[in-house]
Enzyme design. Structure first.
Site, short mmCIF file in Angstrom:
data_model
loop_
_atom_site.label_atom_id
_atom_site.label_comp_id
_atom_site.label_asym_id
_atom_site.label_seq_id
_atom_site.Cartn_x
_atom_site.Cartn_y
_atom_site.Cartn_z
CG ASP A 474 12.16 0.31 23.94
OD1 ASP A 474 11.62 0.95 23.04
OD2 ASP A 474 12.54 -0.87 23.82
CG ASP A 673 15.59 -4.26 24.28
OD1 ASP A 673 16.48 -3.42 24.02
OD2 ASP A 673 14.82 -4.71 23.42
#
Length: 808
Positions: A474, A673
């Protein structure tokens, strides 16, 4: 005609020649059928399966003693799990603990303890003081070692008499005296080192479940009994030295295993040991020392130079350097001051701090880490479960082989030869090396990762990481540095204050890092701004990959990407398009807001790439891994990121697109995250989260990077490859050792003393190879040309990709 395969109801092995008991249960061999029958007869009334829906359940952890090998753990687990009222029982050999889930209205925890003790082992409930097994074993080993040396001295004299040709009737009286001396020294050895094994072995045998205790007790006490009989009869050989040396070598091997097990759990123990037991509470009357259990959130505490912070908290006053290496693995000291968060276990190097406690005990980051590590030790990998089943299967196999060898050699030679060879078979077949080959290595790998601020949720993660071929990353918050900075605000006509307040009100309800950066930036630009004015929180919805929407003043406020604006038919003005083009040329992230049929405003945010992003991706590619980035940015932004990072970038990816791409690939790691990447992390073979917050337990990932260092990924891959290689080496050695050793023992080419020595040597080889993992050379976690956080921060440069605020 090919027969259908069946599965044994006891050991789970596949058999093409099944045996059946009276109830129709399938077994693979007579031993399994007999053990299964004995287990079924344990209770006068048959136990019934319990589910949480049928009865309320609770859990307890029993501390265990007297375990000698994984077969012992298997035996205890089988006995507990079949007890009436027990839902589930899991026994961990290395931890010497049993986790039991049971129905308290059907069975009392004290019955669980008695159940274990009837098998010949020790057990304690939580809160009870466990017996110091290591110290007691060491004391018995020291005393037994002195006595064994005396036995060997007398036996050596007898061997010299035989080898030197002095065995004559004239010296028979002297040999008889030396045999009596050997007996006198061997009796205390049998009591000190043999009785604990005999007690557990006899209990297991009487219950129809022989284990390693049974094998060793049977061999050593048979040799002692035969020697005593020959001494009293005045004929035949004596084997007091064999019995004594056997018990001593087995005791040495067990003590060495205890030390290796201490190494494997040292990280968890060290984490708890380094947390302070007291805290200095600041009261109106002055300071008061409190036990850490009595500290509550909100209390004001003082921490002096050289002390560790006892709780998680926020610094109220003071500033200085602190050492966070216990939790993050980073050796450099960092500066912390008023308003900064601080974690329990951190060392205050030179400041005088007052902190407000926010989390204590198990709720601290250190407590969560300890709990995660403890849970990880209970999550067995597939290769561990296979080794456990093989170790449990080896005990009845060894008994059968030893009995066969005893009968054959007694028939061919005499009972002395039969007993000697049977004893050798029992010793060689003991599954000690097989049982510790896998779990010890994986535990040490988990511990070494934790020392570097890398938390693994199970030992099976290392096994899966060793087969990984593809990485997906990501972008926002993973490859870019936080926080983002609000760079510019554009309002298309109307009241700028109303537009800004509406955007802040909606974004204040979102946890996305872009939303948090927007709210913080708007509050700094407009000091009187109140984000919560008039927003209808019940109407708030997050639109994955697009943005958010909430009701305000009777209308829907849409904030997010350009795709969201187009889906809602919100029009752009020509001036807005020109402003957008200029922002895109500067490489700014763009977030849009609209209602009433048109886009009302735009916000530009500056984003920086992490200094360790490009080097880490390059290193992974050099090592042969496929690497790609998944982002919701538009295609123009994706091309700019691809130029910057030199890896493929898939742009305009919705959460469904990310899931589809990850699910279609094999052996995939997803790195995110940990905030909005839960589905993608769960879909990957291994999910890795960089945790920026304090609640590490909520990260939906197999791996949690507390050190916030992307360079941990190549390091972790190297650790997984080394650990997996050592597991395979240990298993290969254990199988080869048992195969060759059994062949020699059954053929009568192996003396029992040599077999006992080889058994200990095999365990030592496996343990030593596993312990080498602690010193294995792995890639550095630090950049080669940067030596401080300041230098790393300076290396981070703004990037040019333009974002359309994927909010995901």
């Amino acid at each position: 005609m090919v027969k259908d395969a069946s599965t044994c109801a006891l050991c789970g092995l596949t058999t093409y020649h099944p045996l059946f008991d009276e109830a129709g249960q399938v077994y693979c061999c007579p031993a399994c059928r007999e053990v299964g029958g004995l287990l079924a007869e344990r209770e006068q009334q048959p136990a019934t399966a319990i589910t949480p829906e049928q009865s309320e359940t609770t859990s307890t952890t029993l501390h265990l003693g007297g375990l000698w090998c994984p077969s012992c753990a298997w035996l205890i687990g089988e006995s507990l799990s079949r007890a009436d009222g027990v839902v589930e029982a899991d026994v961990n050999f290395l931890q010497r603990q049993a986790q039991v889930r049971y129905a308290p209205d059907r069975i009392d925890p004290r019955r669980l303890v008695r159940q274990v003790r009837r098998l010949g082992y020790r057990a304690w409930l939580p809160g009870e003081q466990p017996y110091d097994e290591e110290e007691a074993h060491w004391n018995r080993l020291l005393a037994g070692g002195v006595l064994v040396m005396n036995v060997m001295m007398f036996s050596f004299a007898l061997y010299i008499r035989q080898w030197a040709g002095r065995a004559s009737p004239d010296t028979e009286w002297l040999a008889h005296i030396f045999q009596i001396f050997s007996l006198a020294a061997a009796i205390p050895v049998m009591i000190l080192l043999g009785l604990p094994i005999l007690r557990a072995g006899a209990a297991s045998l009487l219950r129809g479940r022989p284990n390693l205790h049974t094998l060793i007790a049977l061999g050593s006490f048979s040799a002692f009994t035969l020697s005593l009989r020959n001494l009293l009869m005045g004929s035949g050989h004596v084997y007091f030295d064999t019995a004594a040396v056997l018990l001593f070598l087995v005791a040495v091997g067990r003590w060495l295993e205890m030390q290796a097990q201490k190494h494997s759990t040292a990280v968890v123990e060290r984490l708890y040991e380094r947390l302070p037991g007291e805290a200095a509470l600041i009261t109106p009357e002055g300071e008061q020392r409190l036990p850490i259990e009595q500290v509550r959130p909100g209390m004001r505490l003082r921490v002096r130079p050289g002390e560790r912070f006892p709780v998680d908290g926020v610094i109220a006053t003071g500033s200085g350097y602190v050492d966070e290496s216990l939790l993050t693995g980073e050796p450099e000291a960092v500066v912390r001051g008023e308003g900064d968060r601080i974690l329990a276990g951190t060392i205050n190097l030179d400041g005088s701090f007052q902190i407000l406690a926010t989390a204590v005990a198990e709720q601290t980051v250190a407590g969560q880490i300890g709990r995660m590590l403890h849970q990880a030790l209970w999550q067995r990998s597939s290769i561990e479960r296979l080794a456990d089943r093989l170790a449990a299967f080896m005990t009845p196999l060894a008994t059968l082989l030893a009995l066969t060898a005893f009968l054959y050699w007694t028939w061919q030679v005499d009972i002395d030869q039969g007993l000697t060879i049977a004893l050798s078979v029992l010793l060689i077949a003991c599954p000690c090396a097989l049982g510790i080959a896998t779990p010890l290595t994986l535990w040490l790998g988990l511990g070494r990762a934790a020392e570097q601020g890398i938390l693994l949720r199970s030992t099976g993660v290392l096994e899966r990481l060793a087969t990984i071929s593809t990485f997906f990353f990501d972008k926002t918050g993973t490859l870019t540095r936080r926080p983002l900075q609000l760079h510019n605000v554009y309002v298309s006509g109307g009241d700028a204050g109303t537009v800004v307040a509406s955007i802040a009100a909606v974004e204040s309800l979102s946890e996305h890092p872009l939303a948090q950066a927007i709210v913080q930036g708007l509050q700094e630009r407009y000091p009187g701004l109140s984000p919560s004015n008039g927003v209808e929180s019940s109407s708030f919805r997050a639109l994955p990959g697009l943005g958010v929407v909430a009701g305000l003043a009777g209308r829907d406020i849409w904030v997010g990407s350009r795709r969201l604006m187009e889906q809602q038919n919100l029009a752009f003005t020509a001036d807005m398009e020109r402003t957008l083009a200029a922002w895109q040329a500067q490489g700014l992230t763009v977030v849009y807001a609209g209602w009433d049929g048109r886009v009302q405003g735009m916000l530009a945010l500056a984003e920086q790439a992490r200094a360790d992003a490009a080097p880490t991706l390059a290193l992974l590619r050099e090592q042969g891994y496929r690497v790609a980035v998944l982002t919701g940015d538009d295609r123009a932004a994706g091309r700019r990121w691809q130029e910057r990072l030199q890896v493929p970038v898939f742009a305009e990816q919705s959460p469904e697109d990310k899931l589809a791409r990850i699910s279609s690939a094999k052996d995939v790691v997803m790195v995110g995250d940990g905030i909005n990447d839960g589905p993608a992390l769960a879909a990957a073979d291994v999910g890795v989260a960089l945790v920026h917050g304090t609640d590490v337990a909520q990260a939906a990932a197999d791996v949690v990077l507390l050190n916030d260092n992307l360079r941990s990924l190549p390091w972790l891959l190297s650790l997984a490859r080394v650990a997996t290689r050592k597991v395979r080496e240990n298993l290969a050695w254990a199988f080869a050792y048992n195969l060759v050793g059994l062949s020699l023992a059954v053929a009568g080419r192996l003396h029992p003393d040599i077999a006992a020595l080889l058994m200990v040597a095999s365990s030592l080889i496996v343990t030593g190879n596993a312990l080498r993992l602690k010193k294995a050379a792995l890639p550095s976690l630090r950049p080669q040309d940067q030596n401080s956080d300041d230098a790393r921060n300076q290396a981070a440069a703004p990037v040019s990709p333009v974002l359309s605020s994927e909010h995901g």
